[in-house]
Design an enzyme around this catalytic site. Structure first.
Site, PDB file in Angstrom:
ATOM      1  N   GLU A 170      -9.674  20.471  45.883  1.00 32.71           N
ATOM      2  CA  GLU A 170     -10.463  20.864  47.040  1.00 32.71           C
ATOM      3  C   GLU A 170     -11.170  22.276  46.820  1.00 32.71           C
ATOM      4  O   GLU A 170     -10.546  23.214  47.506  1.00 32.71           O
ATOM      5  CB  GLU A 170      -9.372  20.756  48.052  1.00 32.71           C
ATOM      6  CG  GLU A 170      -9.076  19.447  48.476  1.00 32.71           C
ATOM      7  CD  GLU A 170      -7.954  19.160  49.893  1.00 32.71           C
ATOM      8  OE1 GLU A 170      -8.161  18.117  50.471  1.00 32.71           O
ATOM      9  OE2 GLU A 170      -7.530  20.239  50.182  1.00 32.71           O
ATOM     10  N   GLU A 213      -9.054  11.458  48.614  1.00 40.99           N
ATOM     11  CA  GLU A 213      -7.960  11.887  49.541  1.00 40.99           C
ATOM     12  C   GLU A 213      -8.397  11.198  50.782  1.00 40.99           C
ATOM     13  O   GLU A 213      -9.362  11.513  51.369  1.00 40.99           O
ATOM     14  CB  GLU A 213      -7.578  13.394  49.633  1.00 40.99           C
ATOM     15  CG  GLU A 213      -6.764  13.697  48.710  1.00 40.99           C
ATOM     16  CD  GLU A 213      -6.208  15.146  48.838  1.00 40.99           C
ATOM     17  OE1 GLU A 213      -6.023  15.571  49.985  1.00 40.99           O
ATOM     18  OE2 GLU A 213      -6.145  15.961  47.858  1.00 40.99           O
ATOM     19  N   ARG A 265      -2.974   8.656  41.120  1.00 43.01           N
ATOM     20  CA  ARG A 265      -3.431  10.031  41.112  1.00 43.01           C
ATOM     21  C   ARG A 265      -2.021  11.010  41.183  1.00 43.01           C
ATOM     22  O   ARG A 265      -1.079  10.858  41.734  1.00 43.01           O
ATOM     23  CB  ARG A 265      -4.067  10.654  42.134  1.00 43.01           C
ATOM     24  CG  ARG A 265      -4.838  12.105  42.064  1.00 43.01           C
ATOM     25  CD  ARG A 265      -5.612  11.955  43.674  1.00 43.01           C
ATOM     26  NE  ARG A 265      -6.148  13.321  43.601  1.00 43.01           N
ATOM     27  CZ  ARG A 265      -6.156  14.226  44.664  1.00 43.01           C
ATOM     28  NH1 ARG A 265      -5.070  13.818  45.557  1.00 43.01           N
ATOM     29  NH2 ARG A 265      -6.581  15.350  44.956  1.00 43.01           N
TER      30      ARG A 265
END
Length: 477
Positions: free
Chosen positions: A318, A420, A219
């Site tokens: 996020e 994450e 990523r």
């Protein structure tokens, strides 16, 4: 006989009275053996806000859970630390879940705080929104421990909250490979400082080392103009398109896949900051949407032209409080949805088959995750996979994570990825890859290539922690 019956009934009653307490203790955590410890030295405050977006109506509320953890991130279940709760903004803490009140005091600077003492290692506080929309930073301190903090956003009471119609709940129709991934976006910066990586005394590309130990995805975060004065990498441009293209080539050379994480900012984007790139600041809303779409497409075209296409794309990082503030703040859900759809359109302009992820930082906060996905799906945002961040200091216990993911995959019929994480590595994989309907698509550890990532030592040598990923790959991929 009557005496025997009486004794029997008495025993049954006593067992009934004792068993709930015993079973409650036993059921506190399925993962107690790895995530809890009876005693130890506390180093950090763990603060979980079970909702970080509330309605500013003077009534909406959520629980804040406070615990303290040791150096291994385990909660100390007998801790009785004194805690100080600081917050600014239009909100209040009304007491604890069991009805106890908190006392008020002032520190040496004259700042007011609430004080409380942990009981059996934790405190459950009730946080209530005021009537004015606000961003409220909550901090919980205890002696010299690392502070626990959250930012809670309250949105106008007039905000229209939506729930998707049954026809809007669409199962994923894209082919998505199971993932054990790593975000190693810091790598070019480490290498620029002279860091090198070795296995068995031989220097190797760390991307290839990860591939050799079971990782199949990398990523990369991407900023718009990180080289700007107020950008992520002034004058250098780390994590800009040029460096991303170079890293993409290394990823493909190692026969791995690429998850591209658009931040849509010149700097870090997360729940506390989602600022527009400097070049986009003066755009009106329609121009902002168009720019987001064309920028997304142009980046993906550049990767494809190089022969290193993205295999999955995140529209934002996020984004539970939105992106491209103020236009796309969560308090403006219609505009946020329009921006997300523009990003998705940019992906489709290049390749309609690329899976698109919507990523929120809500590992264990189920009510908030449902609030976000409900409102975006109901407004027509389409995507392939849900992305979740999980850091126990902010996002709750492993049990919270499991409960949240189990509900999300069942509720929305889509796969999920813990995109994450850092702590409790084996348990995170266990949870994800055992979700109902085989909808746990994978994981992506955040920045494990530094010496604190437990895969390499200070000199860049592969260490014992890498062996876990050999096992996880054999087990789940």
């Amino acid at each position: 006989m009557k005496t025997q019956i009486f004794i029997g009934v008495f025993i049954v009653i006593m067992l009934a009275l004792c068993k709930p307490e015993e079973s409650e203790k036993a059921a506190k955590s399925e993962f107690a053996s790895v995530s809890q410890v009876d005693s130890g030295k506390a180093v950090a405050v763990m603060l979980t806000a079970y909702r970080t977006t509330l309605v500013a109506d003077g009534k909406d509320n959520t629980h804040l859970r406070v615990a303290v953890t040791d150096s291994a991130g385990r909660e100390i279940t007998t801790a009785s630390n004194n805690i100080k709760i600081y917050f600014d903004g239009d909100a209040r803490i009304t007491g604890t879940r069991d009805g106890k009140s908190l006392s008020t005091a002032r520190d040496t600077t004259g700042r007011e705080y609430l004080k409380y003492r942990l009981e059996d290692g934790q405190a459950w506080l009730i946080f209530q929104a005021g009537k004015e929309p606000d961003k409220i930073k909550v901090e919980v301190r205890s002696e010299s421990l690392w502070t626990g903090s959250h930012e809670i956003h309250t949105i106008p009471a007039s905000t229209e909250l939506l729930v998707p119609e049954p026809g809007q709940i669409k199962p994923n129709d894209k082919q998505i490979e199971k993932m054990i991934g790593a975000d190693i976006s810091f790598l070019p910066q480490f290498e620029n400082r002279g860091r090198r990586y070795y296995e068995n005394g031989i220097e190797k590309d760390p991307v290839k080392i990860l591939a050799d130990h079971g990782f199949n995805y990398i990523r990369l975060r991407l900023f718009v103009n990180p080289e700007k004065e107020n950008g992520y990498s002034p004058g250098r441009g780390f994590c800009g398109l040029e460096y991303t293209l170079r890293m993409a080539q290394r990823i493909k050379d190692a026969d791995m896949k690429l998850l591209l994480n658009f931040h849509y900012s010149d700097y870090w984007a997360d729940p506390q900051q989602q600022n527009k790139p400097a070049a986009w600041e003066s755009l009106d809303f329609e121009s902002l949407k168009d720019t987001m779409k064309t920028y997304t497409a142009s980046v993906l075209r550049a990767l494809t032209a190089q022969g290193t296409p993205a295999d999955m794309v995140q529209i934002g990082n996020e984004i539970n409080h939105g992106l491209l503030w103020p236009d796309g703040h969560i308090s403006k859900p219609d505009q946020l949805a329009e921006l997300l759809k523009a990003g998705v359109e940019g992906v489709k302009m290049v390749d309609e088959e690329i899976p698109v992820m919507m990523h929120v930082a809500l590992g264990g906060q189920n009510e908030e995750a449902v609030f976000w996905y409900n409102n975006m799906i109901a407004r027509g945002v389409e995507f392939s996979i849900m992305g979740i961040s999980y850091y126990p200091r902010w996002h709750g216990t492993l049990d919270d994570l499991k409960n949240n993911l189990t509900d999300l995959v069942s509720r929305y019929k889509k796969p999920v990825n813990v995109v994450e994480y850092s702590d409790f590595r084996e348990e995170v994989h266990q949870i994800v890859f055992n979700l109902p309907h085989d909808r746990g698509e994978g994981t992506c550890i955040w920045e494990p290539i530094g010496f604190r990532g437990d895969l390499f030592d200070r000199e860049g040598n592969v260490i014992e922690g890498m062996k876990l990923y050999d096992k996880l790959s054999d087990r789940y991929l």
